[in-house]
Design an enzyme around this catalytic site. Structure first.
Site, PDB file in Angstrom:
ATOM      1  NE  ARG A 135     -10.805   4.930  -7.019  1.00  0.00           N
ATOM      2  CZ  ARG A 135     -10.872   5.564  -5.843  1.00  0.00           C
ATOM      3  NH1 ARG A 135     -10.175   6.652  -5.642  1.00  0.00           N
ATOM      4  NH2 ARG A 135     -11.635   5.078  -4.872  1.00  0.00           N
ATOM      5  CB  VAL A 165     -12.513  10.687  -0.199  1.00  0.00           C
ATOM      6  CG1 VAL A 165     -12.287  11.351   1.156  1.00  0.00           C
ATOM      7  CG2 VAL A 165     -11.892   9.301  -0.228  1.00  0.00           C
ATOM      8  CB  CYS A 201      -7.350   1.775   0.246  1.00  0.00           C
ATOM      9  SG  CYS A 201      -8.378   3.269   0.222  1.00  0.00           S
ATOM     10  CB  THR A 211      -2.204   9.958  -2.507  1.00  0.00           C
ATOM     11  OG1 THR A 211      -3.092   9.147  -1.718  1.00  0.00           O
ATOM     12  CG2 THR A 211      -2.270  11.380  -2.006  1.00  0.00           C
TER      13      THR A 211
END
Length: 420
Positions: free
Chosen positions: A329, A13, A258, A83
């Protein structure tokens, strides 16, 4: 005075965002990982989100550092750290809190701190702001101000890049909101949407991926039902998609940082408030179980083809969480592997996009498979990278010994023996 921007976190990001801002502003990219800083200073990006040419083009206005002293002269700080969730599927806000401590240590009067990390509604003002106040000794909305503009990066997507995806913006005061919106409007060609509050912007982000998770869970459950009926799920979807308002999705493994993570932020907050989000949690359960479902289907195929399960050799093509991307991830391919291990199966993984997995955990990766003629008892096409799309039935058959087995998780080959 023209704004000087500091982007905290040089990952999937933060880096594309920093490069985009560096086309018009002086930018410093901060990351606690010194090797990542060195890599970027050398003009290389291991995530493959930004090319060396793009880094070279902004080298005069974009600097990288892991030293907080180097970011003191910025007046706008944009936090883009991960996060994640913990083993209990609870939000892990420690990266966000540590990033806030770093920003707080250099925060000055009139500075603006913008968060992009995905969170549940309230985190920015209830978790991050108190950290900023404590470390900086400054007062929120008097000395410094905050904004929230959720990231919409799609790893590996070279069409929907940071500048041409519409951006949601928000601020802690009306004036701050306008300033945050103007800042992003200066680089986002797709435009911006100014939300009425930080909480609304936070909520908008977390439901984007929750909606997709729920929709994919429905398709995955339908695929399992249709498989029991002996009906081709892909053909059913194509037929249903002839109606104009049908949402055309395909079944599959739901991973990544996500869709497979963000819903837990919302369910955590909902349960904290005493509400049980049954639909969202059920969808997570369905999608988390798909790896086991694929592994069990592989075992059934081995048995049906009269092959020994114990010590069978199985090749898995693809390990990243999505096509044409090195991001591993929260990849759910690992669930397939772990469940095959329980049956005593030998598993080899081949993924040209993942040359150096961040964590192999005893997994066996092979760099090439052309020499493995008649070696594998079954092949699982888990991630349909472009490099696998050219594989013909003959290419697969050469690798398989005995009766042919191809487990097609992505349902892209018309000669597969099992499709999700």
């Amino acid at each position: 005075m023209k704004d000087k921007i500091c982007v905290i976190g040089m990952g999937y990001v933060g880096l594309p965002l920093a490069v985009a801002f560096a086309e018009k502003y002086s930018v410093v990219g901060f990351d606690i990982n010194f090797s990542r800083v060195q890599e970027l200073e050398a003009g290389q990006d291991s995530t493959l989100e930004v090319s060396s040419k793009e880094l070279q083009a902004v080298k005069d206005l974009l600097k990288f550092t892991n030293n907080a002293a180097d970011i003191r002269d910025a007046n706008i700080y944009i936090v883009t750290v991960p996060t994640p969730i913990d083993r209990s599927n609870k939000p892990d806000l420690s990266p966000l809190e540590k990033a806030s401590e770093t920003v707080g240590s250099v925060l000055k009067a009139k500075d603006i701190v913008i968060y992009e990390s995905t969170v549940y509604p309230g985190v920015t003002e209830e978790v991050c702001v108190p950290v900023l106040e404590k470390v900086s000794k400054l007062s929120y909305n008097q000395d410094f101000f905050c904004g929230y503009s959720p990231e919409r990066i799609n790893p590996g997507d070279k069409q929907h890049t940071v500048k041409n995806i519409l951006k949601v913006t928000s601020g802690s005061t009306p004036e701050t909101a306008e300033r945050v919106d103007a800042l992003y409007s200066s680089i986002i060609t797709a435009g911006t949407h100014l939300a009425s509050s930080i909480k609304v912007a936070e909520a908008s982000k977390v439901i984007e991926n929750t909606q997709r998770d729920v929709n994919i869970a429905l398709i995955n459950e339908l695929a399992m039902i249709f498989n029991e009926m002996g009906i081709n799920t892909d053909e059913v979807i194509e037929a249903a998609a002839t109606k104009w308002n049908f949402i055309k999705l395909k079944p599959g493994l739901v991973g990544g940082h996500c869709i497979g993570v963000d819903p837990y932020y919302l369910t955590y907050k909902a349960e904290e408030l005493g509400y049980k989000p049954n639909l969202i949690l059920s969808s997570r359960q369905i999608n988390n179980g798909m790896g086991k479902y694929v592994a069990d289907a592989t075992i059934k195929e081995l048995i049906d083809k009269e092959k020994l399960v114990k010590n069978a050799n199985v090749l898995i093509l693809g390990y990243s969480f999505k096509e044409n991307c090195p991001d591993v991830r929260n990849t759910r391919v690992v669930d397939v592997v772990e469940n095959l291990y329980k049956y005593g199966v030998n598993v080899h993984i081949h993924d040209p996009w993942v040359a150096k997995p961040t964590s192999t955990d005893g997994l066996t990766f092979v760099t090439e498979v052309s020499s493995k003629s008649n070696f594998y008892d079954a092949i699982i096409l888990a991630v349909n990278h472009d490099c696998f799309s050219s594989y013909t039935e003959n290419d697969f058959a050469k690798l398989v010994r005995g009766k042919f087995i191809l487990i097609d998780v992505k349902s892209v080959k018309n000669f597969s023996t099992w499709k999700l």
